[in-house]
Each structure stands twice: as structure tokens, then as C-alpha cells.
Design a protein around this motif. Structure first.
Motif, PDB file in Angstrom:
ATOM      1  N   PRO A   1      31.898  29.325  25.619  1.00 46.68           N
ATOM      2  CA  PRO A   1      31.035  28.333  26.271  1.00 46.68           C
ATOM      3  C   PRO A   1      30.487  28.794  27.625  1.00 46.68           C
ATOM      4  CG  PRO A   1      33.329  27.682  26.492  1.00 46.68           C
ATOM      5  CD  PRO A   1      33.319  28.894  25.600  1.00 46.68           C
ATOM      6  N   VAL A   2      29.659  29.820  27.591  1.00 51.76           N
ATOM      7  CA  VAL A   2      29.085  30.375  28.819  1.00 51.76           C
ATOM      8  C   VAL A   2      28.146  29.372  29.483  1.00 51.76           C
ATOM      9  CG1 VAL A   2      27.693  32.244  29.769  1.00 51.76           C
ATOM     10  CG2 VAL A   2      29.300  32.706  27.919  1.00 51.76           C
ATOM     11  N   ARG A   3      27.323  28.698  28.666  1.00 53.68           N
ATOM     12  CA  ARG A   3      26.379  27.719  29.209  1.00 53.68           C
ATOM     13  C   ARG A   3      27.113  26.640  29.989  1.00 53.68           C
ATOM     14  NH1 ARG A   3      24.137  26.831  24.774  1.00 53.68           N
ATOM     15  NH2 ARG A   3      25.577  25.247  24.020  1.00 53.68           N
ATOM     16  N   GLU A   4      28.219  26.162  29.441  1.00 53.98           N
ATOM     17  CA  GLU A   4      28.972  25.094  30.088  1.00 53.98           C
ATOM     18  C   GLU A   4      29.636  25.578  31.383  1.00 53.98           C
ATOM     19  OE1 GLU A   4      28.136  24.166  25.951  1.00 53.98           O
ATOM     20  OE2 GLU A   4      29.002  25.928  26.915  1.00 53.98           O
ATOM     21  N   LEU A   5      30.147  26.807  31.364  1.00 57.48           N
ATOM     22  CA  LEU A   5      30.711  27.380  32.583  1.00 57.48           C
ATOM     23  C   LEU A   5      29.646  27.482  33.673  1.00 57.48           C
ATOM     24  CD1 LEU A   5      33.096  30.318  33.121  1.00 57.48           C
ATOM     25  CD2 LEU A   5      30.795  30.527  34.045  1.00 57.48           C
ATOM     26  N   ALA A   6      28.475  27.988  33.306  1.00 63.29           N
ATOM     27  CA  ALA A   6      27.406  28.183  34.277  1.00 63.29           C
ATOM     28  C   ALA A   6      26.971  26.851  34.886  1.00 63.29           C
ATOM     29  CB  ALA A   6      26.221  28.883  33.619  1.00 63.29           C
ATOM     30  N   ARG A   7      26.785  25.852  34.050  1.00 62.48           N
ATOM     31  CA  ARG A   7      26.395  24.526  34.547  1.00 62.48           C
ATOM     32  C   ARG A   7      27.417  23.990  35.541  1.00 62.48           C
ATOM     33  NH1 ARG A   7      25.544  21.571  28.797  1.00 62.48           N
ATOM     34  NH2 ARG A   7      23.436  22.272  28.246  1.00 62.48           N
ATOM     35  N   ALA A   8      28.683  24.077  35.183  1.00 59.92           N
ATOM     36  CA  ALA A   8      29.733  23.514  36.036  1.00 59.92           C
ATOM     37  C   ALA A   8      29.796  24.241  37.381  1.00 59.92           C
ATOM     38  CB  ALA A   8      31.077  23.583  35.317  1.00 59.92           C
ATOM     39  N   CYS A   9      29.709  25.566  37.362  1.00 58.04           N
ATOM     40  CA  CYS A   9      29.809  26.332  38.610  1.00 58.04           C
ATOM     41  C   CYS A   9      28.642  26.022  39.538  1.00 58.04           C
ATOM     42  CB  CYS A   9      29.867  27.823  38.306  1.00 58.04           C
ATOM     43  SG  CYS A   9      31.375  28.357  37.458  1.00 58.04           S
ATOM     44  N   VAL A  10      27.435  26.002  38.998  1.00 62.47           N
ATOM     45  CA  VAL A  10      26.264  25.700  39.814  1.00 62.47           C
ATOM     46  C   VAL A  10      26.294  24.233  40.252  1.00 62.47           C
ATOM     47  CG1 VAL A  10      23.743  25.486  39.780  1.00 62.47           C
ATOM     48  CG2 VAL A  10      24.842  27.524  38.822  1.00 62.47           C
TER      49      VAL A  10
ATOM     50  N   LEU B   1      31.078  36.066  34.551  1.00 62.10           N
ATOM     51  CA  LEU B   1      32.256  35.999  35.417  1.00 62.10           C
ATOM     52  C   LEU B   1      31.844  36.253  36.859  1.00 62.10           C
ATOM     53  CD1 LEU B   1      34.776  38.014  33.212  1.00 62.10           C
ATOM     54  CD2 LEU B   1      34.230  35.567  33.135  1.00 62.10           C
ATOM     55  N   ASP B   2      30.967  37.225  37.056  1.00 65.28           N
ATOM     56  CA  ASP B   2      30.450  37.508  38.393  1.00 65.28           C
ATOM     57  C   ASP B   2      29.666  36.324  38.949  1.00 65.28           C
ATOM     58  OD1 ASP B   2      31.237  39.975  39.462  1.00 65.28           O
ATOM     59  OD2 ASP B   2      29.818  41.092  38.239  1.00 65.28           O
ATOM     60  N   HIS B   3      28.651  35.917  38.220  1.00 67.66           N
ATOM     61  CA  HIS B   3      27.783  34.858  38.725  1.00 67.66           C
ATOM     62  C   HIS B   3      28.536  33.538  38.868  1.00 67.66           C
ATOM     63  CE1 HIS B   3      23.830  36.875  38.772  1.00 67.66           C
ATOM     64  NE2 HIS B   3      24.331  37.623  37.796  1.00 67.66           N
ATOM     65  N   GLY B   4      29.321  33.184  37.848  1.00 64.71           N
ATOM     66  CA  GLY B   4      30.058  31.925  37.928  1.00 64.71           C
ATOM     67  C   GLY B   4      31.028  31.905  39.091  1.00 64.71           C
ATOM     68  N   THR B   5      31.778  32.986  39.259  1.00 64.45           N
ATOM     69  CA  THR B   5      32.734  33.053  40.366  1.00 64.45           C
ATOM     70  C   THR B   5      32.008  33.055  41.700  1.00 64.45           C
ATOM     71  OG1 THR B   5      34.211  34.323  38.921  1.00 64.45           O
ATOM     72  CG2 THR B   5      34.728  34.294  41.266  1.00 64.45           C
ATOM     73  N   GLY B   6      30.819  33.663  41.754  1.00 58.80           N
ATOM     74  CA  GLY B   6      30.040  33.658  42.984  1.00 58.80           C
ATOM     75  C   GLY B   6      29.672  32.250  43.420  1.00 58.80           C
ATOM     76  N   TYR B   7      29.209  31.419  42.483  1.00 61.04           N
ATOM     77  CA  TYR B   7      28.867  30.038  42.844  1.00 61.04           C
ATOM     78  C   TYR B   7      30.116  29.219  43.173  1.00 61.04           C
ATOM     79  CZ  TYR B   7      24.121  31.116  41.507  1.00 61.04           C
ATOM     80  OH  TYR B   7      22.876  31.696  41.459  1.00 61.04           O
ATOM     81  N   LEU B   8      31.218  29.489  42.491  1.00 63.38           N
ATOM     82  CA  LEU B   8      32.473  28.815  42.842  1.00 63.38           C
ATOM     83  C   LEU B   8      32.917  29.196  44.249  1.00 63.38           C
ATOM     84  CD1 LEU B   8      34.629  29.090  39.582  1.00 63.38           C
ATOM     85  CD2 LEU B   8      33.453  27.071  40.472  1.00 63.38           C
TER      86      LEU B   8
END
Length: 462
Positions: A37-46, A363-370
Motif C-alpha cells: 500500500p504505497v499510495r496509502e503510506l504516501a497520503r498519510a505521510c504528506v 521509504l525515502d520520501h515517506g520518511t522525509g515527510y514524517l
């Protein structure tokens, strides 16, 4: 984005659950499609990053309500592959060098990373191959060795290689177990310090965007993607971000072009007394220090969190690593692609014939926004309660959340990235780039400045 997923992340950040109702999702359909679920991870982090920004902005501007947050799937998808959308005078950058790839071994697969010249040199030296060895030579050599043997040999020489593992194998690995025991992100209060309220946001010109991090000084000691994405986001929100690198570790120019928006870039050699004095002067004026090196790698320069807290009470210290602060791999270097290989992601996204990869370096982008969200929340807490703050995140922990903790949702509609791209002139040439995905009512929709040439700005605050 499910309420449970974003609520889980917002709770990890210490946020007020009542504010979650300020978030709405604009669905643009089938983006970042994958088995996981990459889309869901990205949405949540942003989404949590934008909410943390809106919360701080409301506090500083004295607004009665936190501005509404909009999470646009199209903007998120474009931003999560920003390095692929980047054009420099019409030229697309090269994101992976020839020796950064999967290789078949005698008993499976191994993933190497050799984008930087020093990593390529260490890889070839560890394998006993000449400095001018071709990909065909490396392929033939690795075919006769076991994956774990290559992993151990290359890491012992300071290079980067990881054997492909399944999610089950990673869960049984000592490092995988250490990562799974930890929280998605770690938040600590390092010590007491007086409340250091940021200046109220008042008197801005009519129509000017609300900049929650205006006046915040961020010392950026990060490289590659995750850390620079975090500080690029803080720059979007008004922070004075100064990236500092060693002149002995030059950055890849294209990589800097993608993540350098809104920031300035200087070099300092902390082994030189004069540069150390300059660095200490910068630290004396900083609100935030963000590091993206292995745990302990910068401690000899007095950059351990406790040492920073002693010299600069009230500081927000944000630390990012590949594998986490605990476990036998805590001191190892790592990158998104290597973490995908180790944690079972590459196997899950692959086929019977070959390992795969996520549709983005998520992982990079999501962790960056987190990481940016954690800094913003720490600034809010410092404004209200004082104290010196420490936040820690790791790519491997974000991977564990992706593999085991997110509920997938069906995709709807279609996606066209063009509307989320923009162009600007810069000292690097004409740039095409992905606009930022962090959006809230009244907030900024683009960076105030394009990236400059790496390492050419003066080492001082604006």
C-alpha cells in the motif's frame, strides 16, 4: 487514506486527534500502484506533515481554527518521484549508476549501491576487482558467491550491499526484530529549557502565504533523499535552511538539484579549527538540527543529541538513519533500495525470475515527510511547553509499517502528472520539477527560490 492509518501516524507525532477532521483527501485515482500500500503510506505521510504545518501556522498567527488540509493524490504521486520528473535544460538526470542494481548470486540475489564514486571504489575493492571493472565483470564475479558472503564482505570494506530477504526472513533477523519492536518514530524530551516562542506571524502583505516555519533556522546535515526532502519541506514553509556538507564528500549535482529547492548550501570541514568555529556560531543561532548519517557517525564533532542539548538548550534535534538506532546493523550505512531488499519489499514486488521495487523510493520520501512533520510538531510543543526535543526516524521502521501496518484501499479514476509540474530558471539551468504536495488553506504552493550550485553559499544565516 484510512482514518486509522493517518490517526496512527498523527498519534505517533503526539498530535491532538480532534485536528484530524481538518484533513480531506482529493483522490486522483490509480497512483503509485504496487502490491504493497504505497499510495496509502504516501497520503498519510504528506497529510500529517501538512496538518503539523497548519497547526503551527495557526498557533503563530493566532487563528481561531487550524486551516484545512487537502491531500491531493496527484500532487503526492508526482512528489514521490520528483527525481524522475526533474529536467535540467531538458536533460533527465541519471538516478542510478551502472553498479547500483540487483545481481544474481550462487544462492539468490544481492543489491548493491554505488552511485557515489567512493562507494563504487569500496565495492570493487571489497570484491577484489579493478577500479575500471565493468558491470559484466561484476556480474560474472558475483554469480559464484553467496549473497550473504557478498553482503558481509562489502560492508566490512565500507561499501554497500544487502542480500535479498523475504519478509519472513527479515522478521527472524536480529536487525528486523529490533526495528519491529520500536515505534514508527521516536520522540523524546532531552532536557528542560525555557519556552522559546516563535515570533507571531503578523503584518504579512495581503495575499502572502502563511509560512508556519518563518524565521526558524534549520541546520541541515543530511544527504541523498529522505533528509533533504524533509528540509526542502521546511524551506517551503518559510524556514531558513542551510545545508552544510564536508568539502571532501561532494554531492551528486542532479540529486542536489532535486532536493535543494528553497535552501542554501555551504561546505565546512569540521576537522579544521576555523570551520569548527564557524559551525559552532551557526549552531548558536539554530532552532533545528537535522542529521542524516549513521547513529554515532557525527558524535566526535560534538553532535550527539545530548551534547547538542547541553550547548543549545531548546534545540530541536532530528535524526534520520537507514536501519535504526538499535540492533547489530544500527551503525551500517544504507539507502532506500537496500532497505527494500533486506525487508522483503523487493521480493514482494518482484516475480519468480527477478526481485522488484516500489514504484517510488517511497521509504525515502515517506520518511522525509514524517521527519518534517516531527520537527514541526516539536516546534509547536517547544512553543507551548519549552524543553529540548529529539526525534528519530529510520527507513527500516517505515518499511516495517508499509509491510505490516497499513490497510490498502481500491484505486479509482486516473492520474495525469502534468498539472503538478512547474518550470523555473536557476543557476543550474532551466528546471522542470514537481511542485510540493504539502497543502493547507492559505499556505505556500511553491518554494521561494530554486536550488543553487552545491556548496557555494556562505556559511551564515540569512
Amino acid at each position: 487514506m484510512t482514518a486509522e492509518d493517518i490517526g496512527f501516524v498523527w498519534s505517533a507525532l503526539g498530535g491532538d486527534p480532534a485536528l484530524l477532521r481538518r484533513i480531506s483527501n482529493v483522490e486522483r485515482g490509480a497512483v503509485l500502484e504496487a502490491r504493497l500500500p504505497v499510495r496509502e503510506l504516501a497520503r498519510a505521510c504528506v497529510g500529517v506533515c501538512a496538518l503539523a504545518a497548519a497547526e503551527l501556522g495557526a498557533l503563530r498567527a493566532g487563528l481561531p481554527d487550524v486551516p484545512e488540509v487537502r491531500v491531493d493524490d496527484g500532487a503526492v504521486a508526482a512528489a514521490f518521484v520528483s527525481e524522475r520528473h526533474l529536467l535540467i535544460d531538458g536533460r533527465a538526470p541519471v538516478n542510478f549508476a551502472p553498479l547500483s542494481r540487483f545481481w544474481r548470486t550462487s544462492d539468490g540475489w544481492v543489491r548493491t549501491h554505488a552511485n557515489y564514486p567512493h562507494h563504487r571504489a569500496r565495492l570493487l575493492s571489497a570484491l577484489g576487482l579493478p577500479a575500471d571493472a565493468t558491470a559484466d565483470t561484476v556480474e560474472a564475479h558475483l554469480a559464484g558467491r553467496s549473497a550473504v558472503d557478498v553482503e558481509d564482505t562489502v560492508y566490512a570494506a565500507g561499501g554497500l550491499a544487502v542480500a535479498l530477504r523475504s519478509a519472513k526472513e527479515w522478521a527472524a533477523h536480529e536487525q528486523g526484530a529490533a526495528v519491529s519492536r520500536g515505534p514508527l518514530l521516536s520522540r523524546e524530551r532531552l532536557g528542560d529549557a525555557p519556552v522559546r516562542a516563535l515570533a507571531p506571524l503578523a503584518g504579512a502583505p495581503a495575499g502572502a502565504p502563511l509560512l508556519p516555519a518563518a524565521g526558524v533556522r534549520v541546520l541541515d546535515l543530511t544527504r541523498v533523499i529522505a533528509g533533504p526532502v524533509a528540509t526542502r519541506t521546511l524551506a517551503l514553509l518559510g524556514a531558513d535552511v542551510l545545508r552544510v556538507d564536508s568539502p571532501r564528500l561532494p554531492e551528486l549535482p542532479d540529486q542536489h538539484a532535486d532536493t535543494g529547492f528553497g535552501k542554501r548550501s555551504a561546505t565546512l570541514d569540521l576537522d579544521r579549527a576555523t570551520d569548527r568555529r564557524t559551525f559552532e556560531e551557526l549552531l548558536g543561532g539554530a532552532d533545528v538540527v537535522v542529521t542524516g548519517y549513521r547513529p554515532g557517525a557525527l558524535d566526535r564533532f560534538g553532535l550527539a543529541p545530548e551534547a547538542l542539548a547541553g550547548r543549545r538548550p531548546g534545540l530541536v534535534v532530528a535524526r534520520l538513519s537507514a536501519w535504526g538506532a538499535d540492533g547489530p546493523w544500527a551503525g551500517r550505512r544504507g539507502f532506500d533500495s537496500l532497505v527494500q531488499a533486506a525487508t522483503g519489499i523487493a521480493e514482494t514486488e518482484g516475480s519468480a525470475d527477478r526481485p522488484g521495487a516500489l514504484p517510488a523510493q517511497a521509504l525515502d520520501h515517506g520518511t522525509g515527510y514524517l521527519l518534517a512533520a516531527a520537527v514541526l510538531r516539536s516546534l509547536t510543543e517547544r512553543t507551548r511547553e519549552g524543553g529540548t526535543r529529539l526525534v528519530r526516524l529510520a527507513l527500516a521502521r517505515t518499511a516495517a509499517w508499509l509491510v505490516n501496518g497499513i490497510a490498502p484501499e481500491p484505486a479509482r479514476g486516473s492520474y495525469e502528472p502534468g498539472a503538478r509540474l512547474a518550470g523555473t530558471d536557476s543557476d543550474l539551468g532551466r528546471l522542470r520539477y514537481a511542485r510540493p504536495p504539502v497543502s493547507f488553506a492559505g499556505g505556500p504552493d511553491d518554494w521561494a527560490r530554486p536550488p543553487g550550485v552545491w556548496g557555494t553559499d556562505p556559511a551564515r544565516w540569512s
